[in-house]
Design a protein around this motif. Structure first.
Motif, PDB file in Angstrom:
ATOM      1  N   LEU A  70      37.666  34.916  45.801  1.00 48.74           N
ATOM      2  CA  LEU A  70      38.745  34.192  45.142  1.00 48.74           C
ATOM      3  C   LEU A  70      40.003  34.917  45.604  1.00 48.74           C
ATOM      4  CD1 LEU A  70      39.697  32.024  43.123  1.00 48.74           C
ATOM      5  CD2 LEU A  70      39.549  33.785  41.346  1.00 48.74           C
ATOM      6  N   PRO A  71      40.787  34.311  46.519  1.00 47.43           N
ATOM      7  CA  PRO A  71      41.877  35.039  47.179  1.00 47.43           C
ATOM      8  C   PRO A  71      43.000  35.487  46.263  1.00 47.43           C
ATOM      9  CG  PRO A  71      41.387  32.981  48.340  1.00 47.43           C
ATOM     10  CD  PRO A  71      40.626  32.962  47.050  1.00 47.43           C
ATOM     11  N   SER A  72      43.211  34.788  45.129  1.00 50.33           N
ATOM     12  CA  SER A  72      44.359  35.126  44.299  1.00 50.33           C
ATOM     13  C   SER A  72      44.084  34.843  42.827  1.00 50.33           C
ATOM     14  CB  SER A  72      45.583  34.325  44.754  1.00 50.33           C
ATOM     15  OG  SER A  72      46.698  34.613  43.947  1.00 50.33           O
ATOM     16  N   TYR A  73      44.235  35.882  42.012  1.00 50.55           N
ATOM     17  CA  TYR A  73      44.202  35.748  40.555  1.00 50.55           C
ATOM     18  C   TYR A  73      45.284  36.682  40.014  1.00 50.55           C
ATOM     19  CZ  TYR A  73      43.115  36.326  35.682  1.00 50.55           C
ATOM     20  OH  TYR A  73      43.235  36.379  34.312  1.00 50.55           O
ATOM     21  N   THR A  74      46.227  36.139  39.269  1.00 50.80           N
ATOM     22  CA  THR A  74      47.289  36.944  38.675  1.00 50.80           C
ATOM     23  C   THR A  74      47.026  37.067  37.185  1.00 50.80           C
ATOM     24  OG1 THR A  74      48.868  36.227  40.345  1.00 50.80           O
ATOM     25  CG2 THR A  74      49.773  37.193  38.330  1.00 50.80           C
ATOM     26  N   ALA A  75      46.889  38.300  36.731  1.00 50.29           N
ATOM     27  CA  ALA A  75      46.611  38.549  35.315  1.00 50.29           C
ATOM     28  C   ALA A  75      47.840  38.209  34.484  1.00 50.29           C
ATOM     29  CB  ALA A  75      46.214  40.005  35.110  1.00 50.29           C
ATOM     30  N   SER A  76      47.622  37.583  33.339  1.00 47.53           N
ATOM     31  CA  SER A  76      48.741  37.262  32.446  1.00 47.53           C
ATOM     32  C   SER A  76      48.892  38.302  31.341  1.00 47.53           C
ATOM     33  CB  SER A  76      48.565  35.869  31.840  1.00 47.53           C
ATOM     34  OG  SER A  76      47.350  35.796  31.121  1.00 47.53           O
ATOM     35  N   THR A  77      47.886  39.165  31.189  1.00 39.90           N
ATOM     36  CA  THR A  77      47.943  40.220  30.181  1.00 39.90           C
ATOM     37  C   THR A  77      47.468  41.529  30.800  1.00 39.90           C
ATOM     38  OG1 THR A  77      45.690  39.783  29.404  1.00 39.90           O
ATOM     39  CG2 THR A  77      47.467  38.608  28.283  1.00 39.90           C
ATOM     40  N   THR A  78      47.856  42.630  30.179  1.00 34.78           N
ATOM     41  CA  THR A  78      47.393  43.954  30.596  1.00 34.78           C
ATOM     42  C   THR A  78      46.233  44.361  29.699  1.00 34.78           C
ATOM     43  OG1 THR A  78      49.562  44.625  31.417  1.00 34.78           O
ATOM     44  CG2 THR A  78      48.046  46.395  30.767  1.00 34.78           C
ATOM     45  N   THR A  80      41.670  45.116  29.379  1.00 34.31           N
ATOM     46  CA  THR A  80      40.327  44.850  29.868  1.00 34.31           C
ATOM     47  C   THR A  80      40.124  43.352  30.077  1.00 34.31           C
ATOM     48  OG1 THR A  80      39.499  46.772  28.665  1.00 34.31           O
ATOM     49  CG2 THR A  80      37.869  45.193  29.438  1.00 34.31           C
ATOM     50  N   HIS A  81      39.646  43.018  31.254  1.00 42.69           N
ATOM     51  CA  HIS A  81      39.247  41.650  31.589  1.00 42.69           C
ATOM     52  C   HIS A  81      37.769  41.690  31.978  1.00 42.69           C
ATOM     53  CE1 HIS A  81      43.576  41.300  31.862  1.00 42.69           C
ATOM     54  NE2 HIS A  81      43.490  39.982  32.093  1.00 42.69           N
ATOM     55  N   TYR A  82      37.093  40.561  31.854  1.00 46.14           N
ATOM     56  CA  TYR A  82      35.675  40.486  32.194  1.00 46.14           C
ATOM     57  C   TYR A  82      35.475  39.419  33.259  1.00 46.14           C
ATOM     58  CZ  TYR A  82      35.212  43.193  27.955  1.00 46.14           C
ATOM     59  OH  TYR A  82      35.349  44.172  27.006  1.00 46.14           O
ATOM     60  N   ILE A  83      34.733  39.776  34.309  1.00 44.83           N
ATOM     61  CA  ILE A  83      34.415  38.855  35.393  1.00 44.83           C
ATOM     62  C   ILE A  83      32.981  38.373  35.197  1.00 44.83           C
ATOM     63  CG2 ILE A  83      34.313  38.529  37.894  1.00 44.83           C
ATOM     64  CD1 ILE A  83      37.087  39.456  36.886  1.00 44.83           C
ATOM     65  N   GLN A  84      32.782  37.066  35.312  1.00 46.28           N
ATOM     66  CA  GLN A  84      31.461  36.454  35.168  1.00 46.28           C
ATOM     67  C   GLN A  84      31.376  35.283  36.140  1.00 46.28           C
ATOM     68  OE1 GLN A  84      30.595  33.947  31.603  1.00 46.28           O
ATOM     69  NE2 GLN A  84      28.988  35.444  31.194  1.00 46.28           N
ATOM     70  N   VAL A  85      30.180  34.964  36.590  1.00 46.19           N
ATOM     71  CA  VAL A  85      30.006  33.787  37.444  1.00 46.19           C
ATOM     72  C   VAL A  85      29.021  32.820  36.814  1.00 46.19           C
ATOM     73  CG1 VAL A  85      30.523  35.082  39.557  1.00 46.19           C
ATOM     74  CG2 VAL A  85      28.139  34.777  38.872  1.00 46.19           C
ATOM     75  N   ASP A  86      29.187  31.525  37.140  1.00 41.04           N
ATOM     76  CA  ASP A  86      28.184  30.508  36.836  1.00 41.04           C
ATOM     77  C   ASP A  86      27.286  30.439  38.063  1.00 41.04           C
ATOM     78  OD1 ASP A  86      29.449  29.949  34.456  1.00 41.04           O
ATOM     79  OD2 ASP A  86      30.354  28.083  35.139  1.00 41.04           O
ATOM     80  N   PHE A  87      25.975  30.539  37.857  1.00 40.16           N
ATOM     81  CA  PHE A  87      25.061  30.610  38.990  1.00 40.16           C
ATOM     82  C   PHE A  87      23.859  29.710  38.801  1.00 40.16           C
ATOM     83  CE2 PHE A  87      22.991  33.406  36.039  1.00 40.16           C
ATOM     84  CZ  PHE A  87      21.645  33.302  36.335  1.00 40.16           C
ATOM     85  N   GLY A  88      23.217  29.383  39.929  1.00 37.07           N
ATOM     86  CA  GLY A  88      21.931  28.701  39.956  1.00 37.07           C
ATOM     87  C   GLY A  88      20.992  29.504  40.835  1.00 37.07           C
ATOM     88  N   ASN A  89      19.780  29.754  40.348  1.00 34.60           N
ATOM     89  CA  ASN A  89      18.804  30.504  41.132  1.00 34.60           C
ATOM     90  C   ASN A  89      17.413  29.905  40.913  1.00 34.60           C
ATOM     91  OD1 ASN A  89      17.120  32.287  42.430  1.00 34.60           O
ATOM     92  ND2 ASN A  89      17.981  34.131  41.507  1.00 34.60           N
ATOM     93  N   ASP A 134      25.178  31.526  32.996  1.00 37.21           N
ATOM     94  CA  ASP A 134      26.189  32.569  33.162  1.00 37.21           C
ATOM     95  C   ASP A 134      25.528  33.884  33.549  1.00 37.21           C
ATOM     96  OD1 ASP A 134      28.278  30.889  32.292  1.00 37.21           O
ATOM     97  OD2 ASP A 134      27.856  31.360  30.197  1.00 37.21           O
ATOM     98  N   SER A 135      26.163  34.614  34.462  1.00 38.42           N
ATOM     99  CA  SER A 135      25.719  35.969  34.783  1.00 38.42           C
ATOM    100  C   SER A 135      26.149  36.909  33.659  1.00 38.42           C
ATOM    101  CB  SER A 135      26.362  36.437  36.098  1.00 38.42           C
ATOM    102  OG  SER A 135      27.749  36.700  35.896  1.00 38.42           O
ATOM    103  N   ASN A 136      25.826  38.185  33.810  1.00 37.69           N
ATOM    104  CA  ASN A 136      26.394  39.206  32.948  1.00 37.69           C
ATOM    105  C   ASN A 136      27.898  39.298  33.208  1.00 37.69           C
ATOM    106  OD1 ASN A 136      25.600  40.295  35.609  1.00 37.69           O
ATOM    107  ND2 ASN A 136      26.507  42.181  34.842  1.00 37.69           N
ATOM    108  N   MET A 137      28.597  40.066  32.402  1.00 42.06           N
ATOM    109  CA  MET A 137      30.039  40.272  32.584  1.00 42.06           C
ATOM    110  C   MET A 137      30.294  41.674  33.125  1.00 42.06           C
ATOM    111  SD  MET A 137      31.782  38.631  29.205  1.00 42.06           S
ATOM    112  CE  MET A 137      31.952  36.873  28.998  1.00 42.06           C
ATOM    113  N   VAL A 138      31.291  41.780  34.007  1.00 40.02           N
ATOM    114  CA  VAL A 138      31.715  43.064  34.561  1.00 40.02           C
ATOM    115  C   VAL A 138      33.141  43.324  34.079  1.00 40.02           C
ATOM    116  CG1 VAL A 138      32.263  44.325  36.675  1.00 40.02           C
ATOM    117  CG2 VAL A 138      30.206  42.893  36.564  1.00 40.02           C
ATOM    118  N   ALA A 139      33.359  44.463  33.418  1.00 41.25           N
ATOM    119  CA  ALA A 139      34.672  44.800  32.861  1.00 41.25           C
ATOM    120  C   ALA A 139      35.556  45.463  33.920  1.00 41.25           C
ATOM    121  CB  ALA A 139      34.510  45.733  31.669  1.00 41.25           C
TER     122      ALA A 139
END
Length: 195
Positions: A70-78, A80-89, A134-139
């Protein structure tokens, strides 16, 4: 404006504890604390952008050297953020995990390339390719107004059991005698913020 999460754990008279139930979180009014980005926004090395199983994703993606960015994501707050993906396996049934997908997510500051956070994404078998979860979340810690790049890839630490020789006899799905297999379909990258 915080995003509280709750889970349930049972404690028995013996002192034994159950596993936690999946967390239930409030992500702001109308889920406003979630920024969701679909596969049409990704830059990919490997795979082919398709719309199968009801969603855009990169099919045939996940070999060593493949990346989703994902080439660009600008945080709107300072904070902890969590990254998660929607996946199929659909590489195997839910009662086996030899080819459960394991990848690393890395968050880089666009201006200087510095890695500000990373972690492991776990995407187990779902039994069929048309099921999305949903995958797990990464902080990660992000700063408001700063532009970031989110990269998903494989490295030496993010391999699954199919990479080990003794699973060459595995017949429960892809992998096994056919060689290692760590492919997965990823339809969305989601960023959750606390406020």
């Amino acid at each position: 404006d915080d995003s509280p999460c709750y889970t349930v754990e049972s404690t028995y008279a013996s002192g034994t504890h159950s596993q936690h139930a999946p967390p239930n979180c409030w992500w702001g009014p109308g889920a406003s604390h979630i920024s969701s980005h679909d596969a049409t926004e990704f830059t990919a090395v490997g795979g082919t952008l398709v719309n199968n199983w009801g969603r855009d994703h990169y099919e045939g993606w996940g070999a060593p050297g493949d990346t989703l960015t994902l080439p660009s994501y600008t945080a709107s707050t300072t904070g902890t953020h969590y990254i998660q993906v929607d996946f199929g396996n659909g590489a195997g049934s839910v009662d086996t995990g030899v080819t459960g997908a394991i990848k690393r997510v890395r968050v880089e500051q666009v201006s200087n390339g510095n890695v500000v956070g990373d972690g492991i994404l776990v995407m187990p078998h779902l039994g069929t390719w048309d099921r999305w979860e949903d995958s797990n979340m990464v902080a990660v810690e992000l700063q408001a107004g700063v532009e970031y790049r989110i990269v998903i890839a494989e490295d030496a630490e993010t391999i699954n059991m199919s990479y080990f020789n003794h699973f060459g006899v595995y017949t429960g799905g892809l992998g096994g005698a056919g060689g290692s297999y760590n492919n997965v379909n990823i339809s969305h990258i989601k960023v959750f913020s606390g406020a």
